[in-house]
Design a protein around this motif. Sequence first.
Motif, PDB file in Angstrom:
ATOM      1  N   ARG A   1      40.868  43.603  44.449  1.00 52.10           N
ATOM      2  CA  ARG A   1      42.155  44.626  44.875  1.00 52.10           C
ATOM      3  C   ARG A   1      42.457  45.007  43.627  1.00 52.10           C
ATOM      4  O   ARG A   1      42.955  46.103  43.495  1.00 52.10           O
ATOM      5  CB  ARG A   1      42.816  43.842  45.930  1.00 52.10           C
ATOM      6  CG  ARG A   1      42.359  43.830  47.139  1.00 52.10           C
ATOM      7  CD  ARG A   1      43.469  43.752  48.019  1.00 52.10           C
ATOM      8  NE  ARG A   1      42.968  43.422  49.695  1.00 52.10           N
ATOM      9  CZ  ARG A   1      42.811  42.114  49.990  1.00 52.10           C
ATOM     10  NH1 ARG A   1      43.028  41.008  49.529  1.00 52.10           N
ATOM     11  NH2 ARG A   1      42.310  41.987  51.384  1.00 52.10           N
ATOM     12  N   LYS A   2      42.675  43.908  42.892  1.00 54.94           N
ATOM     13  CA  LYS A   2      43.447  44.463  41.486  1.00 54.94           C
ATOM     14  C   LYS A   2      42.599  45.051  40.581  1.00 54.94           C
ATOM     15  O   LYS A   2      43.018  45.841  39.917  1.00 54.94           O
ATOM     16  CB  LYS A   2      43.833  43.197  40.723  1.00 54.94           C
ATOM     17  CG  LYS A   2      44.953  42.368  41.403  1.00 54.94           C
ATOM     18  CD  LYS A   2      45.384  40.921  40.970  1.00 54.94           C
ATOM     19  CE  LYS A   2      46.181  40.273  41.519  1.00 54.94           C
ATOM     20  NZ  LYS A   2      46.495  38.751  40.702  1.00 54.94           N
ATOM     21  N   ASN A   3      41.263  44.731  40.375  1.00 54.05           N
ATOM     22  CA  ASN A   3      40.364  45.393  39.550  1.00 54.05           C
ATOM     23  C   ASN A   3      38.868  45.201  40.056  1.00 54.05           C
ATOM     24  O   ASN A   3      38.602  43.954  39.993  1.00 54.05           O
ATOM     25  CB  ASN A   3      40.405  45.130  38.071  1.00 54.05           C
ATOM     26  CG  ASN A   3      39.558  45.649  37.191  1.00 54.05           C
ATOM     27  OD1 ASN A   3      38.854  46.437  37.883  1.00 54.05           O
ATOM     28  ND2 ASN A   3      39.382  45.061  36.056  1.00 54.05           N
TER      29      ASN A   3
ATOM     30  N   MET B   1      38.402  35.950  45.224  1.00 54.18           N
ATOM     31  CA  MET B   1      37.518  36.757  44.689  1.00 54.18           C
ATOM     32  C   MET B   1      38.057  38.069  45.389  1.00 54.18           C
ATOM     33  O   MET B   1      38.285  39.434  44.633  1.00 54.18           O
ATOM     34  CB  MET B   1      36.086  36.685  45.020  1.00 54.18           C
ATOM     35  CG  MET B   1      35.531  35.605  44.242  1.00 54.18           C
ATOM     36  SD  MET B   1      35.485  35.927  42.345  1.00 54.18           S
ATOM     37  CE  MET B   1      36.640  34.981  41.800  1.00 54.18           C
ATOM     38  N   LEU B   2      38.386  38.385  46.771  1.00 56.92           N
ATOM     39  CA  LEU B   2      38.935  39.730  47.246  1.00 56.92           C
ATOM     40  C   LEU B   2      40.191  40.098  46.746  1.00 56.92           C
ATOM     41  O   LEU B   2      40.475  41.115  46.411  1.00 56.92           O
ATOM     42  CB  LEU B   2      39.033  39.395  48.688  1.00 56.92           C
ATOM     43  CG  LEU B   2      37.679  39.407  49.479  1.00 56.92           C
ATOM     44  CD1 LEU B   2      38.133  38.954  51.007  1.00 56.92           C
ATOM     45  CD2 LEU B   2      37.146  40.532  49.381  1.00 56.92           C
ATOM     46  N   SER B   3      41.074  39.095  46.236  1.00 54.46           N
ATOM     47  CA  SER B   3      42.354  39.417  45.675  1.00 54.46           C
ATOM     48  C   SER B   3      42.228  39.895  44.435  1.00 54.46           C
ATOM     49  O   SER B   3      42.801  41.031  43.598  1.00 54.46           O
ATOM     50  CB  SER B   3      43.156  38.066  45.491  1.00 54.46           C
ATOM     51  OG  SER B   3      44.421  38.261  44.842  1.00 54.46           O
TER      52      SER B   3
END
Length: 412
Positions: A405-407, A400-402
């Motif tokens: 970071r993208k959106n 979820m953190l990944s």
Amino acid sequence: MSPRINAAKIAFLKKENICFFCISFFVWSTMSLYSGFMMAFLTSKGYSALEAGVVNCIGCVVSICFEPLVGYITDTFLSMKKYLVLTCLGAIATTCLLPLLADSFPLAVLSAFIYFLFSTPISHLMDTWVVTLRDERPYIDYGKTRFGGSLGYAIMAAAAGWLISLFSSYMVLYISAMMTLGLVIVFMIPIPDIPCKNAGKRKEEAHSDTLPFQKALKVLLHNKTYLLFLFSALGFNIALRPFSMNAAYKVMELGGTDSDLGIALAVAAVAECPLLFVISHFTKRYKLSWLYLVCIGATVIRGLMFGLAPNFTVFLISQLLHAVSNGTYIVVCLEIVRAVVPEKVRATGITLMVGFSSGVGGIVGTVGSGAMIDLFGVAWMSAILVGVVLVSAMIYFLPMLSAYRKNPELLI
């Protein structure tokens, strides 16, 4: 009084909210009477912690095997209201099997299985009914209606200890549970039913409109966010259930009585009440994932305090954290699933999540914690379960953190 507060009060006093509040009160009163004192009752019959854990986890076995199927039945064939009436009647008829047959371990397992076959889906289907009917009637407030459940559990937990002392028997709890289940049916009558969302518009269209059970499962299992939460919730429930269920052993370790156990269970449930009354505002204002992280943190702290509590006062303080660990979770888990799965398979998605996470997690946590208590004691059991909670957090939050970071909008 401001117009906004007055409008909120008027909305809460509508028929559906009042009835759901009362249903939740009596459903969780029943759980308090039947399951809250099960470990203490079985221990009084000479069962070891592991044996008592095996009987207790039968409900989890039923949850794994039947909850997803029950969800599909209520999505496709039989409305929730009709199914709930039938399953409550079955639970009433089988409530007293356990106390009557508990002298035999195999018969105790069988009697628990028969009872849980009827009773296990009740609370989760009731929750699904609330959040689904809310689509048509936005004034329905799940948090405030579920507040009735915590209130009912607290009152009955405190009363149960007194009833056991008064009658010198656990049988009074099971007779009382039959009465509370009957009241659940009474308060279901005024609530409007909802049609099966996966039933097809007309019989001649059913073949094309209705998703078969296998396809409904396929839709859910191809949903990445749903799967991540499913496995994270599994780890979370491995720890959550033992901290509630094994309160009896911690009370005994501290030299307490059945009345002390009733107080401890009541404190945990009472602490949920104010939180559940306002939790709906939190779910609208904050990301559901951040609220789930709060559940994780509260469970870690509670687990450490549970295992290391040197006296009853500190143990009661740890029980207060039940409000955040369990009270927030029961709302957040429903809202996450509701947000990520299609409406057509919502009941299937919720019951699959509950059946898998609570079922498998309950079995592993219940039997495993019983074995750990027999071998190592309560403190080591708590430490190991805290580690499991931390691993479960990483399963969900690292992906979820990944995505965040993208959106940032991808975070639920």
